[in-house]
Design a protein around this motif. Structure first.
Motif, mmCIF file in Angstrom:
data_model
loop_
_atom_site.group_PDB
_atom_site.id
_atom_site.type_symbol
_atom_site.label_atom_id
_atom_site.label_comp_id
_atom_site.label_asym_id
_atom_site.label_seq_id
_atom_site.Cartn_x
_atom_site.Cartn_y
_atom_site.Cartn_z
ATOM 1 N N VAL A 335 40.251 33.038 39.648
ATOM 2 C CA VAL A 335 41.054 33.556 41.168
ATOM 3 C C VAL A 335 40.095 32.717 42.088
ATOM 4 N N ALA A 336 38.742 32.600 42.129
ATOM 5 C CA ALA A 336 37.958 31.766 43.069
ATOM 6 C C ALA A 336 38.245 30.278 43.088
ATOM 7 N N SER A 337 38.620 29.731 41.998
ATOM 8 C CA SER A 337 38.906 28.250 41.838
ATOM 9 C C SER A 337 40.705 27.857 42.243
ATOM 10 N N LYS A 338 41.342 28.760 41.842
ATOM 11 C CA LYS A 338 42.760 28.620 41.934
ATOM 12 C C LYS A 338 43.619 29.598 42.700
ATOM 13 N N PHE A 339 43.757 30.959 42.157
ATOM 14 C CA PHE A 339 44.896 31.527 42.497
ATOM 15 C C PHE A 339 44.283 32.177 44.227
ATOM 16 N N ALA A 340 43.179 32.095 44.587
ATOM 17 C CA ALA A 340 42.698 32.617 45.801
ATOM 18 C C ALA A 340 42.808 31.451 46.639
ATOM 19 N N THR A 341 43.219 30.341 46.496
ATOM 20 C CA THR A 341 43.076 29.303 47.288
ATOM 21 C C THR A 341 44.390 28.793 48.049
ATOM 22 N N ASP A 342 44.267 28.350 49.329
ATOM 23 C CA ASP A 342 45.548 27.995 49.986
ATOM 24 C C ASP A 342 46.100 26.817 49.130
ATOM 25 N N ALA A 343 45.306 25.983 48.760
ATOM 26 C CA ALA A 343 45.905 24.710 47.835
ATOM 27 C C ALA A 343 47.036 25.037 46.770
#
Length: 349
Positions: A335-343
């Motif tokens: 979640v922190a590295s992918k799914f919660a990112t704007d990217a």
């Protein structure tokens, strides 16, 4: 070699064969289907005998059609189903009962955690670190889940999402947007090894993996059918849709969302695609395109989920399982590295 293919809503097709000098030999077809005249069974056997071992489903089906006598009737199966069974035999596909299934239904987590768990658990099944699993989703915030390849600005009305309290997230599978309002949908994920759907086209694998759902819904009096590519429907409209993602390590994610209840007005204010699809179909409201389970059954969401679980356990022998602490930890990191990112959310602007 032995191959089986249970046609969704139809009959079981079973084939036995050998491969000699690169060609199919000793071919025999069996199953619980109906076929007239009886002699057409031998015509099918002779049609497949001698075909190249690399023949695809379409080639096998064409050979069978050419060999059938005029007026032959195939009831509960098709030449394509025979071709699929042949391909599954040639790639040593597994049946549902070849695996020890787990059924997981745990407390609510955020939409992002649900998406991260999908990736983590699919990866673990592909690696052989987790048994094939059915997971029922629960979530604690409303969200719009867009497909991996959808454009954020084309699909979502940000002002409408904020006004109605919907977070917006992106999943790893393709397909269209899901409106995940609280207590308004039923979502499940299957994490399976690639061998379960080996030899099938993508289109066939969708219906194959959701056949148990049709049985469960029909047991509740719903005339559920599968509409290619990925829709579960009733005579009055769409009930839900499925999506898939196949990982390089052999894990397959198949998840589906069924409409339990809905507010058509909210859908058209949050999703831009809702407006476009409705105008394209010539309908004037979302309710005319979707046939929610609450309206059809009068049952609670929990009661329908219970029937889904009962059906899956009875058919495939699943036992209750859990998500381990380290699986949750991996999902939180994702979640922190992918799914919660704007990217990730805006990877397709």
């Amino acid at each position: 070699m032995h191959g089986e293919y249970k046609i969704p809503g139809g009959k079981l097709v079973v084939v036995d064969l050998e491969v000699q000098d690169g060609r199919i030999a000793g071919f025999r077809l069996a199953g619980d289907f109906f076929l007239e005249p009886d002699t057409a069974l031998h015509d099918i056997d002779r049609a497949v005998e001698g075909l190249p071992a690399e023949a695809d489903v379409a080639t096998i089906a064409a050979a069978i059609r050419a060999a059938l006598p005029p007026g032959a009737q195939l009831l509960g199966f098709t030449p394509e189903a025979v071709g699929t069974a042949v391909r599954r035999a040639l790639v040593t596909a597994s049946g549902w009962r070849a695996f020890d299934w787990q059924l997981v239904h745990e407390p609510p987590v955020s939409a992002r955690m649900n998406l991260a768990l999908d990736e983590v658990l699919t990866t673990r099944v592909g690696d052989g670190r987790r048994a094939p699993t059915l997971r029922i989703w629960e979530w604690n915030t409303s969200a719009v889940v867009i497909g991996s390849f959808q454009s954020y600005r084309n699909e979502v009305d940000p002002e409408g999402a904020v006004r109605h309290g919907f977070d917006v997230v992106r999943r790893i599978s393709g397909g269209g947007a899901m409106l995940m309002a609280a207590n308004a949908i039923i979502t499940y994920s299957l994490y399976v090894p690639a061998s379960l759907v080996a030899g099938m086209t993508f289109a066939d694998s969708y219906a194959f993996l959701d056949d148990w759902v049709l049985e469960a819904l029909r047991s509740l009096g719903i005339e559920a059918t599968y509409q290619p590519l990925n829709d579960i429907a009733s005579p009055l409209g769409k009930i839900g849709g499925a999506a898939q993602k196949r990982l390089a390590n052999g894990g397959v994610l198949h998840h589906a969302t069924l409409s339990y209840d809905m507010d058509g007005q909210v859908m058209t204010e949050v999703l831009r695609i809702g407006r476009e699809k409705l105008s394209d179909k010539g309908t004037t409201s979302a309710q005319k395109r979707v046939d929610p389970l609450r309206r059809q059954t009068g049952l609670s969401r929990e009661a329908i989920i219970a029937r889904l679980e009962e059906t899956f356990v009875r058919r495939y022998g699943a036992v209750r399982g859990t998500i381990s602490p380290d699986e949750y930890a991996d999902a939180e990191a994702l979640v922190a590295s992918k799914f919660a990112t704007d990217a990730w959310l805006h990877r397709v602007p």
